[in-house]
Scaffold this motif. Sequence first.
Motif, PDB file in Angstrom:
ATOM      1  N   UNK A  89       0.855  -1.181   0.000  1.00 56.30           N
ATOM      2  CA  UNK A  89       0.000   0.000   0.000  1.00 56.30           C
ATOM      3  C   UNK A  89       0.891   1.231   0.000  1.00 56.30           C
ATOM      4  N   UNK A  90       0.739   2.052  -1.026  1.00 56.06           N
ATOM      5  CA  UNK A  90       1.483   3.306  -1.124  1.00 56.06           C
ATOM      6  C   UNK A  90       0.699   4.414  -0.434  1.00 56.06           C
ATOM      7  N   UNK A  91       1.412   5.354   0.166  1.00 61.66           N
ATOM      8  CA  UNK A  91       0.790   6.547   0.733  1.00 61.66           C
ATOM      9  C   UNK A  91       1.131   7.719  -0.165  1.00 61.66           C
ATOM     10  N   UNK A  92       0.103   8.457  -0.551  1.00 55.04           N
ATOM     11  CA  UNK A  92       0.273   9.601  -1.439  1.00 55.04           C
ATOM     12  C   UNK A  92      -0.293  10.832  -0.743  1.00 55.04           C
ATOM     13  N   UNK A  93       0.530  11.843  -0.582  1.00 50.53           N
ATOM     14  CA  UNK A  93       0.098  13.106   0.020  1.00 50.53           C
ATOM     15  C   UNK A  93      -0.168  14.101  -1.110  1.00 50.53           C
ATOM     16  N   UNK A  94      -1.435  14.442  -1.313  1.00 50.75           N
ATOM     17  CA  UNK A  94      -1.747  15.417  -2.358  1.00 50.75           C
ATOM     18  C   UNK A  94      -1.703  16.820  -1.780  1.00 50.75           C
ATOM     19  N   UNK A  96      -8.904  17.029  -2.691  1.00 46.64           N
ATOM     20  CA  UNK A  96      -7.778  17.185  -1.779  1.00 46.64           C
ATOM     21  C   UNK A  96      -7.720  18.564  -1.169  1.00 46.64           C
ATOM     22  N   UNK A  97      -6.606  18.851  -0.541  1.00 47.40           N
ATOM     23  CA  UNK A  97      -5.483  17.943  -0.320  1.00 47.40           C
ATOM     24  C   UNK A  97      -5.796  16.916   0.766  1.00 47.40           C
ATOM     25  N   UNK A  98      -5.225  15.730   0.573  1.00 43.28           N
ATOM     26  CA  UNK A  98      -5.465  14.629   1.505  1.00 43.28           C
ATOM     27  C   UNK A  98      -4.268  13.672   1.519  1.00 43.28           C
ATOM     28  N   UNK A  99      -4.258  12.820   2.520  1.00 40.61           N
ATOM     29  CA  UNK A  99      -3.345  11.690   2.540  1.00 40.61           C
ATOM     30  C   UNK A  99      -4.136  10.509   2.008  1.00 40.61           C
ATOM     31  N   UNK A 100      -3.646   9.907   0.927  1.00 38.25           N
ATOM     32  CA  UNK A 100      -4.392   8.864   0.226  1.00 38.25           C
ATOM     33  C   UNK A 100      -3.608   7.553   0.209  1.00 38.25           C
ATOM     34  N   UNK A 139      -6.680  20.557  -4.317  1.00 40.92           N
ATOM     35  CA  UNK A 139      -8.000  19.929  -4.395  1.00 40.92           C
ATOM     36  C   UNK A 139      -8.061  18.977  -5.580  1.00 40.92           C
ATOM     37  N   UNK A 140      -7.493  19.415  -6.701  1.00 44.43           N
ATOM     38  CA  UNK A 140      -7.509  18.604  -7.913  1.00 44.43           C
ATOM     39  C   UNK A 140      -6.089  18.558  -8.463  1.00 44.43           C
ATOM     40  N   UNK A 141      -5.561  17.361  -8.670  1.00 43.05           N
ATOM     41  CA  UNK A 141      -4.227  17.227  -9.250  1.00 43.05           C
ATOM     42  C   UNK A 141      -4.007  15.798  -9.723  1.00 43.05           C
TER      43      UNK A 141
END
Length: 132
Positions: free
Chosen positions: A4-9, A119-123, A12-14
């Motif tokens: 499972x990768x963690x992606x920090x955006x 976003x932004x969120x931790x996904x 809001x949109x990217x």
Amino acid sequence: MYEILTIQTKNRVEMVDITPMIQKVLDKSGVKDGLCVVYVPHTTAAVTINENADPDVQRDILQHLSSLIPVSGEYRHMEGNADAHIKASLVGSSETVIVEKGSLVLGTWQSVFFCEFDGPRTRKCHVKIIEG
């Protein structure tokens, strides 16, 4: 192999190129031939394969999705992110990439992109390498 990768955006949109992260999982797996499944378990985010050479392609995709599905509209979902749910459904939650000789089989200008629509969120992004 499964990771499972963690992606920090940051916006809001990217669109975030996650190809290098996926390749690292593949390298760790030691699998030379098979499949790589990438899955996004969020209802307001997605994954797609598209051009990596010109960042205007990503800008165009996001701009046209926003034109087609604006942030504000006649939505019944009242959390303020109905547009993000629709965009995620249209783009999709998974991609499957062939693995050959230890590399992802992508076109010259292709990358795998995590698409953030709320976003932004931790996904999270699930990557499953299947030998075969």
